[in-house]
Design a protein around this motif. Structure first.
Motif, PDB file in Angstrom:
ATOM      1  N   MET A 178      60.776  52.883   6.152  1.00  0.00           N
ATOM      2  CA  MET A 178      61.568  53.580   7.161  1.00  0.00           C
ATOM      3  C   MET A 178      60.721  54.458   8.075  1.00  0.00           C
ATOM      4  SD  MET A 178      64.652  54.465   4.504  1.00  0.00           S
ATOM      5  CE  MET A 178      65.790  55.261   5.628  1.00  0.00           C
ATOM      6  N   ARG A 179      59.473  54.703   7.686  1.00  0.00           N
ATOM      7  CA  ARG A 179      58.576  55.521   8.503  1.00  0.00           C
ATOM      8  C   ARG A 179      57.483  54.692   9.164  1.00  0.00           C
ATOM      9  NH1 ARG A 179      58.148  60.578   4.126  1.00  0.00           N
ATOM     10  NH2 ARG A 179      60.369  61.157   4.271  1.00  0.00           N
ATOM     11  N   GLU A 180      57.564  53.375   9.042  1.00  0.00           N
ATOM     12  CA  GLU A 180      56.617  52.473   9.700  1.00  0.00           C
ATOM     13  C   GLU A 180      56.840  52.554  11.210  1.00  0.00           C
ATOM     14  OE1 GLU A 180      54.995  48.975  11.434  1.00  0.00           O
ATOM     15  OE2 GLU A 180      57.162  49.181  11.191  1.00  0.00           O
ATOM     16  N   PRO A 181      55.784  52.500  12.030  1.00  0.00           N
ATOM     17  CA  PRO A 181      55.937  52.747  13.470  1.00  0.00           C
ATOM     18  C   PRO A 181      56.964  51.867  14.177  1.00  0.00           C
ATOM     19  CG  PRO A 181      53.618  52.774  12.877  1.00  0.00           C
ATOM     20  CD  PRO A 181      54.362  52.340  11.651  1.00  0.00           C
ATOM     21  N   ASP A 182      57.140  50.615  13.733  1.00  0.00           N
ATOM     22  CA  ASP A 182      58.062  49.708  14.417  1.00  0.00           C
ATOM     23  C   ASP A 182      59.472  49.731  13.839  1.00  0.00           C
ATOM     24  OD1 ASP A 182      56.008  48.837  16.093  1.00  0.00           O
ATOM     25  OD2 ASP A 182      55.383  47.277  14.682  1.00  0.00           O
ATOM     26  N   TYR A 183      59.698  50.563  12.840  1.00  0.00           N
ATOM     27  CA  TYR A 183      61.016  50.604  12.198  1.00  0.00           C
ATOM     28  C   TYR A 183      62.087  51.094  13.171  1.00  0.00           C
ATOM     29  CZ  TYR A 183      64.793  52.168   9.111  1.00  0.00           C
ATOM     30  OH  TYR A 183      66.017  52.379   8.516  1.00  0.00           O
ATOM     31  N   ASP A 184      63.214  50.401  13.178  1.00  0.00           N
ATOM     32  CA  ASP A 184      64.368  50.768  13.995  1.00  0.00           C
ATOM     33  C   ASP A 184      65.585  50.785  13.077  1.00  0.00           C
ATOM     34  OD1 ASP A 184      66.482  51.026  15.751  1.00  0.00           O
ATOM     35  OD2 ASP A 184      66.054  49.204  16.888  1.00  0.00           O
ATOM     36  N   PRO A 185      66.212  51.928  12.858  1.00  0.00           N
ATOM     37  CA  PRO A 185      67.357  51.981  11.930  1.00  0.00           C
ATOM     38  C   PRO A 185      68.494  51.050  12.323  1.00  0.00           C
ATOM     39  CG  PRO A 185      67.185  54.006  13.222  1.00  0.00           C
ATOM     40  CD  PRO A 185      65.917  53.248  13.443  1.00  0.00           C
ATOM     41  N   ARG A 186      68.570  50.666  13.600  1.00  0.00           N
ATOM     42  CA  ARG A 186      69.631  49.748  14.021  1.00  0.00           C
ATOM     43  C   ARG A 186      69.454  48.361  13.412  1.00  0.00           C
ATOM     44  NH1 ARG A 186      68.883  50.059  20.300  1.00  0.00           N
ATOM     45  NH2 ARG A 186      66.748  49.841  19.505  1.00  0.00           N
ATOM     46  N   GLY A 187      68.230  48.056  12.976  1.00  0.00           N
ATOM     47  CA  GLY A 187      67.978  46.771  12.334  1.00  0.00           C
ATOM     48  C   GLY A 187      67.991  46.841  10.821  1.00  0.00           C
ATOM     49  N   ASP A 188      68.240  48.012  10.268  1.00  0.00           N
ATOM     50  CA  ASP A 188      68.299  48.194   8.812  1.00  0.00           C
ATOM     51  C   ASP A 188      69.765  48.079   8.412  1.00  0.00           C
ATOM     52  OD1 ASP A 188      67.772  48.792   6.190  1.00  0.00           O
ATOM     53  OD2 ASP A 188      66.623  50.609   6.612  1.00  0.00           O
ATOM     54  N   LEU A 189      70.197  46.847   8.172  1.00  0.00           N
ATOM     55  CA  LEU A 189      71.619  46.550   8.045  1.00  0.00           C
ATOM     56  C   LEU A 189      72.081  46.553   6.594  1.00  0.00           C
ATOM     57  CD1 LEU A 189      71.830  43.603  10.611  1.00  0.00           C
ATOM     58  CD2 LEU A 189      72.294  46.035  11.005  1.00  0.00           C
TER      59      LEU A 189
END
Length: 307
Positions: free
Chosen positions: A197-208
């Motif tokens: 969740m802290r990786e630079p490319d992480y986007d919470p909108r894609g964490d479904l």
């Protein structure tokens, strides 16, 4: 060439390891483990307790030539070797180091195999490992892909179930519990999930996730797009893995629903190809992917070494 070897130092060596991965990168090996994304996650300080067995090799000017890590207790082994260091003694030293770490970890009398993976087209790495005494295991990890040019159907979770993205880090413990239940493992930790969740490319909108009527999280799919890796490979890929469904909620169409949600997210990100990896013996995941239009592109093999 003269060089020295030493342990990894937190807050000092992370950027050098990332730079080494970039130097080692070719269009073919962009997602080979450890990828740039893998290292962003693994070297996050939240996982510092897992950094005990990282080893580095440097030249006389302090430039990083190689990286190796042995993850315990699994004894899985990963490494990076600078292109100009393959003809030195460093590759042999890496094997010797990993073997010694594995042997020391078996002080309880349990024999542990040293294990690592190799892309099916990486002849240099495969030859290196076979000459070092590794043997190919049965099975493979196929890389599955599908185009996103076509229209993606609307997800249809069962009545009362809700497809949504996670709220934030306050749901990390629930996400870890779901992963452990879905895969029957204790390998996922809060620290590991936070590093994702802290990786630079992480986007919470894609964490479904899919939420059951009682509020429990029962299915999930982590979708990611990595612009730097896409630039290195010349591809425009996004990823829909891992995908998991709680065993108490399987055979209800939840895996299909969360996967379709992931594909729609990636398409909205202007990605042209979706990909995931799974084990060749995971018939359920392969079946889900095939039904959703995925096909095998290439694969990774697992190799192990005793003694």
């Amino acid at each position: 060439m003269t060089f020295t070897t030493r342990a990894y130092v937190e807050e000092v060596d992370r950027e050098a390891v990332l730079a080494l991965r970039r130097v080692c990168t070719t269009p073919e090996n962009v997602v080979d483990y450890p990828s740039l994304t893998d290292l962003h996650e693994f070297l996050n300080p939240v996982r510092r307790e897992q950094h005990t067995h990282i080893r580095l090799w440097e030249d006389s000017k302090g430039r990083l030539l190689a990286y190796a890590n042995v993850a315990l207790p699994s004894s899985s082994f990963s490494f990076l070797i600078h292109p100009m260091a393959w003809e030195t003694s460093i590759p042999a030293e890496i094997i010797a180091y990993a073997t010694a770490v594995r042997a020391a970890s078996g002080a309880d009398g349990e024999e542990r195999e040293l294990g690592t993976n190799c892309r099916d087209s990486d002849e240099q790495r495969l030859c290196y490992l076979l000459q070092a005494g590794f043997e190919l295991e049965e099975g493979e990890v196929p890389v599955m892909v599908r185009t996103l040019a076509d229209e993606i159907p609307e997800p249809e979770p069962p009545v009362g179930y809700k497809l949504r993205h996670i709220v934030g880090e306050e749901e990390v413990e629930a996400c870890v519990a779901l992963h452990r239940a879905a895969f029957g493992t204790q390998n996922m930790t809060v620290e590991q999930r936070l590093s994702i969740m802290r990786e630079p490319d992480y986007d919470p909108r894609g964490d479904l996730v899919i939420e059951a009527p009682d509020g429990a999280l029962v299915s999930y799919c982590i979708c990611l797009v990595h612009p730097e890796e896409n630039a290195q490979s010349g591809r425009n890929w996004g990823y829909t893995d891992p995908i998991g469904v709680h065993p108490d909620y399987q055979r209800r169409g939840l895996g299909k629903a969360v996967l379709l949600g992931g594909l729609r997210y990636l398409k909205a990100r202007d990605v042209d190809t979706a990909s995931f990896m799974t084990s060749s013996d995971n018939a359920a995941m392969l079946g889900l992917g095939t039904a959703a239009g995925f096909h095998r592109f290439y694969a990774y093999h697992w190799l192990s070494k005793r003694g």
